[in-house]
Design an enzyme around this catalytic site. Structure first.
Site, PDB file in Angstrom:
ATOM      1  N   ASN A 164     -15.981 -11.759 -27.861  1.00 19.21           N
ATOM      2  CA  ASN A 164     -16.590 -12.963 -28.409  1.00 19.21           C
ATOM      3  C   ASN A 164     -18.014 -12.597 -28.819  1.00 19.21           C
ATOM      4  OD1 ASN A 164     -17.656 -15.452 -28.941  1.00 19.21           O
ATOM      5  ND2 ASN A 164     -17.205 -16.347 -26.940  1.00 19.21           N
ATOM      6  N   ARG A 178     -12.606 -13.632 -30.952  1.00 17.78           N
ATOM      7  CA  ARG A 178     -12.824 -15.059 -31.166  1.00 17.78           C
ATOM      8  C   ARG A 178     -13.627 -15.206 -32.452  1.00 17.78           C
ATOM      9  NH1 ARG A 178     -15.586 -19.354 -27.033  1.00 17.78           N
ATOM     10  NH2 ARG A 178     -15.309 -21.125 -28.392  1.00 17.78           N
ATOM     11  N   HIS A 185     -13.448 -25.582 -30.592  1.00 18.99           N
ATOM     12  CA  HIS A 185     -12.829 -25.502 -29.248  1.00 18.99           C
ATOM     13  C   HIS A 185     -11.311 -25.623 -29.315  1.00 18.99           C
ATOM     14  CE1 HIS A 185     -16.725 -27.302 -27.358  1.00 18.99           C
ATOM     15  NE2 HIS A 185     -16.738 -25.986 -27.202  1.00 18.99           N
ATOM     16  N   ARG A 211     -27.382 -30.247 -27.848  1.00 21.76           N
ATOM     17  CA  ARG A 211     -27.068 -30.764 -29.189  1.00 21.76           C
ATOM     18  C   ARG A 211     -26.999 -32.291 -29.168  1.00 21.76           C
ATOM     19  NH1 ARG A 211     -21.835 -27.040 -29.923  1.00 21.76           N
ATOM     20  NH2 ARG A 211     -22.746 -25.294 -28.790  1.00 21.76           N
ATOM     21  N   GLU A 265     -10.013 -19.565 -22.482  1.00 22.55           N
ATOM     22  CA  GLU A 265      -9.938 -19.235 -23.907  1.00 22.55           C
ATOM     23  C   GLU A 265      -9.623 -17.752 -24.121  1.00 22.55           C
ATOM     24  OE1 GLU A 265     -13.604 -21.551 -24.018  1.00 22.55           O
ATOM     25  OE2 GLU A 265     -13.051 -22.141 -26.044  1.00 22.55           O
TER      26      GLU A 265
END
Ligand code: ADP
Length: 399
Positions: A7, A92, A181, A242, A386
């Protein structure tokens, strides 16, 4: 079969090496951080052995990958005899745009598309691509697979992905809801159905992935039909740093008042907002709860805003789905923060949601039903993985 899962961020590389022969078994994992800065760091943790951390300048991704590969075959604490034992690499990739509705084997064409999408994912896709190209150089005969954060959401109907702006901006620039996601939402929904013995094709599910980045997805018949993140991952829920959904007029107003240029506006909505911005304390929920304990009111307010947002999205998606059979909590907060789960599920009888507060408070790290026996809607906590999804797709596509 050994799969290296990568990733790559703009200044970091997270990695895991998994053996996928029978059950997925983690062999080693770690992270390269602060790539390109004066002092970088490399963490390596082989399963069952001591973790090591090396601090040294790491000029670029290639140097970072070199460190990873050397550590994996190190005679002292490596986990492989040689690099030939790495059978495939799974990456990813943040943005698959409208090109990719599933994971793919990396080809020159796939790379071109990932490169083209850098335009709309400038922070992530270039780094992901760098990871792919570096690995092609270092392990030239090993198959590589790209797994996209967006691909699960490519089933969204038009009415859920078109924004209320001139349609030409969708046509010209691809401005629409994409969602992120995806690997996590798909994984936890399928895992929960497996555990319950349910056929996912018949079910209406709302998955709440609550981590530093947080998003909610409505899933019908195993397909994503709506999701809270949008063109970028700043939309939807209030997150760690965020802003989530925000009146666009408020954004313009603050930028004008503060004299922000585009880069500063970006920092404002992505790095300075969310629960961090509200509380002025932290983006980490554990630190927010500690602050609440010593009477910090704004930390409490940030937590209230967060759980209220999650609750509202569940309500919206229950409406979109015309009912809900299962609500799933996952991600660092969803899996660990029991008061947040309780606050989200409070006063949701209207939707047939009732959780067992004691059960909710007592589970730790388990995939568990936390709703009461008479709750019309089941509520579960499911741990996401993940990297495992990436490794499974990589195995499937590299054969
Ligand atoms: P990401 O992968 O998006 O970086 P994670 O899914 O790891 O994020 O989630 C990170 C968040 O999970 C942090 O806000 C952290 O505070 C929260 N978290 C982790 N463990 C706990 C815990 N035991 N209690 C409450 N919050 C937790």
């Amino acid at each position: 079969m050994n799969v290296l899962v990568l990733n790559c961020g703009s200044s970091s590389i997270k990695y895991q090496l998994l053996n996928m022969d029978t059950e997925a078994t983690l062999l080693a994992k770690g992270i390269v951080e602060k790539i390109g800065l004066a002092c970088g760091s490399f963490t390596y943790k082989p399963e069952g052995k001591e973790k090591s951390v090396i601090e040294q300048p790491i000029p670029d991704h290639s140097a970072g990958m070199d460190l990873i590969l050397k550590a994996l075959v190190d005679p002292r604490n490596g986990v492989l005899g040689s690099l030939a034992e790495i059978n495939a690499v799974g990456h990813r990739v943040a943005h698959g745009g409208e090109y990719f509705s599933e994971s793919v084997r990396v080809t020159p064409d796939a790379k071109e598309k990932i490169r083209a999408l850098s335009e709309i994912a400038p922070l992530h896709n270039p780094a992901n691509l760098k990871g792919i190209e570096t690995m092609e150089r270092l392990l030239p005969s090993v198959p590589q697979v790209a797994v996209f954060d967006t691909s699960f959401h490519q089933t969204l109907p038009e009415k859920a992905y078109v924004y209320g702006i001139p349609y030409e901006y969708y046509e010209k620039y691809g401005v629409r809801r994409y969602g992120f996601h995806g690997t996590s939402h798909k994984f936890v929904a399928e895992k929960a159905c497996r555990l319950l013995g349910w056929n996912i094709a018949e079910k209406k599910i709302i998955t709440c992935h609550l981590g530093n980045g947080a998003s909610i997805t409505a899933i019908q018949g195993g397909k994503s039909v709506d999701t809270s993140m949008g063109f970028t991952p700043v939309a939807g829920l209030v997150m760690g740093t965020r802003a989530g959904d925000l009146d666009l007029g408020a954004l313009l107003y603050v930028c004008e008042k503060e004299g922000y240029d585009l880069a500063q506006a970006n920092t404002f909505i992505n790095k300075q907002s969310g629960v961090q911005g509200i509380s002025g304390v932290s983006s980490d929920f554990r630190e927010l709860w500690s602050a609440v304990e010593v009477g910090n009111k704004r930390a409490g307010l940030a937590l209230d805003v967060f759980s209220y947002n999650v609750k509202k999205y569940i309500g919206a998606y229950a409406a979109a789905l015309n009912g809900v059979d299962l609500v799933i909590f996952t991600g660092g907060i969803g899996e660990n923060d029991q008061p947040i789960r309780e606050a989200v599920c409070e006063d949701m009888d209207f939707f047939g949601i009732r959780i067992d507060k004691q059960l909710n408070a007592s589970i730790k790290g388990k995939d568990t039903v936390i709703s009461t026996a008479d709750s019309r809607t089941k509520v579960m906590v499911i741990s996401t993985d993940e990297e495992l999804v990436i490794a499974m797709d990589t195995v499937r596509l590299s054969k």
